[in-house]
Design a protein around this motif. Structure first.
Motif, PDB file in Angstrom:
ATOM      1  N   GLY A 129     -81.668   1.868  -5.362  1.00  0.00           N
ATOM      2  CA  GLY A 129     -81.056   0.647  -4.847  1.00  0.00           C
ATOM      3  C   GLY A 129     -81.009  -0.493  -5.839  1.00  0.00           C
ATOM      4  N   GLY A 130     -81.367  -0.221  -7.083  1.00  0.00           N
ATOM      5  CA  GLY A 130     -81.314  -1.243  -8.110  1.00  0.00           C
ATOM      6  C   GLY A 130     -79.933  -1.367  -8.721  1.00  0.00           C
ATOM      7  N   ILE A 131     -79.809  -2.305  -9.647  1.00  0.00           N
ATOM      8  CA  ILE A 131     -78.555  -2.489 -10.371  1.00  0.00           C
ATOM      9  C   ILE A 131     -78.848  -2.542 -11.869  1.00  0.00           C
ATOM     10  CG2 ILE A 131     -77.538  -3.740  -8.434  1.00  0.00           C
ATOM     11  CD1 ILE A 131     -77.795  -6.305 -10.058  1.00  0.00           C
ATOM     12  N   VAL A 132     -77.797  -2.423 -12.659  1.00  0.00           N
ATOM     13  CA  VAL A 132     -77.912  -2.523 -14.106  1.00  0.00           C
ATOM     14  C   VAL A 132     -77.707  -3.978 -14.515  1.00  0.00           C
ATOM     15  CG1 VAL A 132     -76.998  -1.781 -16.325  1.00  0.00           C
ATOM     16  CG2 VAL A 132     -77.021  -0.183 -14.388  1.00  0.00           C
ATOM     17  N   GLN A 133     -78.683  -4.547 -15.196  1.00  0.00           N
ATOM     18  CA  GLN A 133     -78.583  -5.896 -15.740  1.00  0.00           C
ATOM     19  C   GLN A 133     -78.212  -5.766 -17.216  1.00  0.00           C
ATOM     20  OE1 GLN A 133     -78.852  -8.655 -13.995  1.00  0.00           O
ATOM     21  NE2 GLN A 133     -79.962  -8.080 -12.133  1.00  0.00           N
ATOM     22  N   ALA A 134     -76.949  -6.068 -17.541  1.00  0.00           N
ATOM     23  CA  ALA A 134     -76.463  -5.923 -18.913  1.00  0.00           C
ATOM     24  C   ALA A 134     -76.463  -7.275 -19.613  1.00  0.00           C
ATOM     25  CB  ALA A 134     -75.053  -5.336 -18.907  1.00  0.00           C
ATOM     26  N   PHE A 135     -76.949  -7.300 -20.846  1.00  0.00           N
ATOM     27  CA  PHE A 135     -77.057  -8.568 -21.575  1.00  0.00           C
ATOM     28  C   PHE A 135     -76.733  -8.361 -23.039  1.00  0.00           C
ATOM     29  CE2 PHE A 135     -80.102 -11.955 -23.381  1.00  0.00           C
ATOM     30  CZ  PHE A 135     -79.136 -12.953 -23.281  1.00  0.00           C
ATOM     31  N   GLY A 136     -75.960  -9.291 -23.561  1.00  0.00           N
ATOM     32  CA  GLY A 136     -75.676  -9.333 -24.981  1.00  0.00           C
ATOM     33  C   GLY A 136     -75.238 -10.727 -25.354  1.00  0.00           C
ATOM     34  N   ILE A 179     -70.176   0.032 -10.368  1.00  0.00           N
ATOM     35  CA  ILE A 179     -70.114  -1.186  -9.570  1.00  0.00           C
ATOM     36  C   ILE A 179     -71.460  -1.918  -9.520  1.00  0.00           C
ATOM     37  CG2 ILE A 179     -69.893  -2.001  -7.165  1.00  0.00           C
ATOM     38  CD1 ILE A 179     -67.380  -0.295  -6.963  1.00  0.00           C
ATOM     39  N   PRO A 180     -72.596  -1.246  -9.331  1.00  0.00           N
ATOM     40  CA  PRO A 180     -73.869  -1.968  -9.255  1.00  0.00           C
ATOM     41  C   PRO A 180     -74.350  -2.431 -10.633  1.00  0.00           C
ATOM     42  CG  PRO A 180     -74.244   0.367  -8.961  1.00  0.00           C
ATOM     43  CD  PRO A 180     -72.770   0.198  -9.032  1.00  0.00           C
ATOM     44  N   THR A 181     -73.639  -3.405 -11.188  1.00  0.00           N
ATOM     45  CA  THR A 181     -73.930  -3.924 -12.517  1.00  0.00           C
ATOM     46  C   THR A 181     -73.780  -5.437 -12.519  1.00  0.00           C
ATOM     47  OG1 THR A 181     -71.609  -3.522 -13.118  1.00  0.00           O
ATOM     48  CG2 THR A 181     -73.213  -1.855 -13.794  1.00  0.00           C
ATOM     49  N   ASP A 220     -58.422  -3.382  -5.132  1.00  0.00           N
ATOM     50  CA  ASP A 220     -59.254  -4.494  -4.679  1.00  0.00           C
ATOM     51  C   ASP A 220     -60.045  -4.124  -3.428  1.00  0.00           C
ATOM     52  OD1 ASP A 220     -58.725  -6.367  -6.659  1.00  0.00           O
ATOM     53  OD2 ASP A 220     -56.939  -7.143  -5.649  1.00  0.00           O
ATOM     54  N   ASP A 221     -59.392  -3.479  -2.475  1.00  0.00           N
ATOM     55  CA  ASP A 221     -60.080  -3.108  -1.225  1.00  0.00           C
ATOM     56  C   ASP A 221     -61.249  -2.168  -1.510  1.00  0.00           C
ATOM     57  OD1 ASP A 221     -58.354  -4.652   0.241  1.00  0.00           O
ATOM     58  OD2 ASP A 221     -57.032  -2.982   0.800  1.00  0.00           O
ATOM     59  N   HIS A 222     -60.998  -1.181  -2.343  1.00  0.00           N
ATOM     60  CA  HIS A 222     -62.048  -0.224  -2.716  1.00  0.00           C
ATOM     61  C   HIS A 222     -63.224  -0.947  -3.378  1.00  0.00           C
ATOM     62  CE1 HIS A 222     -63.900   3.347  -4.654  1.00  0.00           C
ATOM     63  NE2 HIS A 222     -64.013   2.561  -5.708  1.00  0.00           N
ATOM     64  N   ASN A 223     -62.909  -1.795  -4.352  1.00  0.00           N
ATOM     65  CA  ASN A 223     -63.954  -2.461  -5.119  1.00  0.00           C
ATOM     66  C   ASN A 223     -64.755  -3.435  -4.265  1.00  0.00           C
ATOM     67  OD1 ASN A 223     -62.991  -1.050  -7.329  1.00  0.00           O
ATOM     68  ND2 ASN A 223     -61.744  -2.747  -8.070  1.00  0.00           N
ATOM     69  N   HIS A 224     -64.055  -4.231  -3.460  1.00  0.00           N
ATOM     70  CA  HIS A 224     -64.750  -5.223  -2.640  1.00  0.00           C
ATOM     71  C   HIS A 224     -65.648  -4.555  -1.596  1.00  0.00           C
ATOM     72  CE1 HIS A 224     -61.367  -8.321  -3.657  1.00  0.00           C
ATOM     73  NE2 HIS A 224     -62.246  -8.182  -4.631  1.00  0.00           N
ATOM     74  N   ARG A 225     -65.207  -3.437  -1.073  1.00  0.00           N
ATOM     75  CA  ARG A 225     -65.993  -2.734  -0.070  1.00  0.00           C
ATOM     76  C   ARG A 225     -67.331  -2.275  -0.662  1.00  0.00           C
ATOM     77  NH1 ARG A 225     -62.509   0.566   1.032  1.00  0.00           N
ATOM     78  NH2 ARG A 225     -63.203   2.438  -0.090  1.00  0.00           N
ATOM     79  N   LEU A 226     -67.296  -1.763  -1.885  1.00  0.00           N
ATOM     80  CA  LEU A 226     -68.531  -1.305  -2.514  1.00  0.00           C
ATOM     81  C   LEU A 226     -69.362  -2.478  -3.039  1.00  0.00           C
ATOM     82  CD1 LEU A 226     -67.342   1.909  -4.404  1.00  0.00           C
ATOM     83  CD2 LEU A 226     -68.569   1.735  -2.250  1.00  0.00           C
ATOM     84  N   TYR A 231     -73.890  -4.826  -2.182  1.00  0.00           N
ATOM     85  CA  TYR A 231     -74.911  -5.425  -3.029  1.00  0.00           C
ATOM     86  C   TYR A 231     -75.013  -6.943  -2.876  1.00  0.00           C
ATOM     87  CZ  TYR A 231     -74.883  -0.843  -5.167  1.00  0.00           C
ATOM     88  OH  TYR A 231     -74.974   0.508  -5.379  1.00  0.00           O
ATOM     89  N   GLY A 232     -74.207  -7.496  -1.964  1.00  0.00           N
ATOM     90  CA  GLY A 232     -74.275  -8.921  -1.685  1.00  0.00           C
ATOM     91  C   GLY A 232     -74.042  -9.764  -2.922  1.00  0.00           C
ATOM     92  N   ASP A 233     -74.880 -10.813  -3.070  1.00  0.00           N
ATOM     93  CA  ASP A 233     -74.702 -11.733  -4.201  1.00  0.00           C
ATOM     94  C   ASP A 233     -75.454 -11.296  -5.448  1.00  0.00           C
ATOM     95  OD1 ASP A 233     -77.272 -12.173  -3.403  1.00  0.00           O
ATOM     96  OD2 ASP A 233     -77.040 -14.307  -2.985  1.00  0.00           O
ATOM     97  N   ARG A 234     -75.940 -10.050  -5.469  1.00  0.00           N
ATOM     98  CA  ARG A 234     -76.646  -9.561  -6.656  1.00  0.00           C
ATOM     99  C   ARG A 234     -75.677  -9.279  -7.805  1.00  0.00           C
ATOM    100  NH1 ARG A 234     -79.711  -4.480  -4.776  1.00  0.00           N
ATOM    101  NH2 ARG A 234     -80.757  -4.677  -6.785  1.00  0.00           N
ATOM    102  N   LEU A 235     -74.406  -9.089  -7.478  1.00  0.00           N
ATOM    103  CA  LEU A 235     -73.396  -8.838  -8.513  1.00  0.00           C
ATOM    104  C   LEU A 235     -72.612 -10.130  -8.714  1.00  0.00           C
ATOM    105  CD1 LEU A 235     -71.972  -5.421  -7.247  1.00  0.00           C
ATOM    106  CD2 LEU A 235     -74.081  -5.865  -8.539  1.00  0.00           C
ATOM    107  N   ARG A 236     -72.732 -10.726  -9.877  1.00  0.00           N
ATOM    108  CA  ARG A 236     -72.037 -11.978 -10.157  1.00  0.00           C
ATOM    109  C   ARG A 236     -70.727 -11.667 -10.861  1.00  0.00           C
ATOM    110  NH1 ARG A 236     -76.005 -14.349 -12.039  1.00  0.00           N
ATOM    111  NH2 ARG A 236     -75.640 -13.962 -14.260  1.00  0.00           N
TER     112      ARG A 236
END
Length: 251
Positions: free
Chosen positions: A42-49, A68-70, A233-239, A243-248
């Motif tokens: 249930g985690g996400i990938v936090q990418a940084f550079g 998507i969970p990034t 858009d529909d596909h992406n927004h649904r997924l 994850y709520g507001d965890r994906l910025r």
């Protein structure tokens, strides 16, 4: 093509071929394992550079064909979402400043099951090393994408005296040479930077590997469709909504 173009093509493709061979031999499996385990928990990938390595984070997070969970952590976040004045973004040395790490962390709000994928060609700047150390302190695994040839020849800028490669759980060499450039003009002017190209390839190899691993475990990989095709858009927004507001996501 000119001789220079052919030379740069050779410098680039030889590195991509080497990375592909390493991936086939399982060299990227430890990183794929960490990312897969994070997503399954249930985690996400936090990418940084920072600097040009921002392109790597963008290749990992929020693009068509990507996971998507990034989340893309960026230095500009301290002005867009934090307490800093936008003028701070005009400081070219900001990426060297470890003092902004705490605010970046608070803004990003990593969860206990998140995994960090951090790219830096030099692997020595304060914000990069500081973020890796912060992740480790909080129990989050760290995957580094860096130039081993470069980072071992430069002095760390973080107060800890550590390099990104010395903090991370898994280190992936982007195969860029010292100074990043692969060609010389008039004998001493370096041109033909290659780290952005190899890093983008690594990002895609990781994404592909994780998607294959999830599919092999019997789940449907959460992959973005292009927003510019019908139903994207529909596909992406649904997924994303899972994850709520965890994906910025922003422009």
């Amino acid at each position: 093509m000119s001789d220079t173009t052919t030379q740069f093509l050779r410098e680039t493709t030889s590195r991509l071929d080497r990375l592909a061979t390493l991936a086939e031999e399982g060299a990227l499996d430890p990183a794929v394992d960490l990312i897969t385990a994070s997503l399954q928990a249930g985690g996400i990938v936090q990418a940084f550079g920072t600097g040009h390595s921002q392109a790597f984070a963008m290749e990992i997070a929020g693009r068509a064909g990507g996971l998507i969970p990034t989340n893309n952590i960026a230095l500009r976040d301290v002005a867009l979402f934090g307490s800093q004045d936008v003028a701070i973004l005009t400081d070219p040395t900001l990426e060297r400043d470890p003092s902004i790490v705490d605010e970046l962390w608070e803004i990003s709000g990593p969860g206990p099951d998140d995994v960090f994928v951090i790219a830096s060609n030099s692997g020595v700047n304060g914000s990069i090393v500081g973020t890796a150390l912060k992740a480790k302190e909080n129990g989050n695994p760290v995957i580094a994408v860096t130039s081993l040839e470069h980072t071992t020849r430069v002095t760390p800028k973080h107060p800890s005296g550590k390099r990104l490669s010395e903090v991370a759980d898994v280190v992936i060499d982007n195969l860029a040479p010292y100074g990043d450039t692969t060609l010389a003009l008039d004998g001493d002017i370096g041109i033909g930077a290659v780290s952005s190209l190899t890093a983008a390839f690594i990002a895609q190899l990781l994404t592909i590997g994780v998607a294959e691993r999830l599919a092999g475990a019997g789940s449907v990989p959460p992959i973005y469709l292009s927003a510019n095709i019908p139903g994207g858009d529909d596909h992406n927004h649904r997924l994303e909504d899972q994850y709520g507001d965890r994906l910025r996501r922003h422009a």
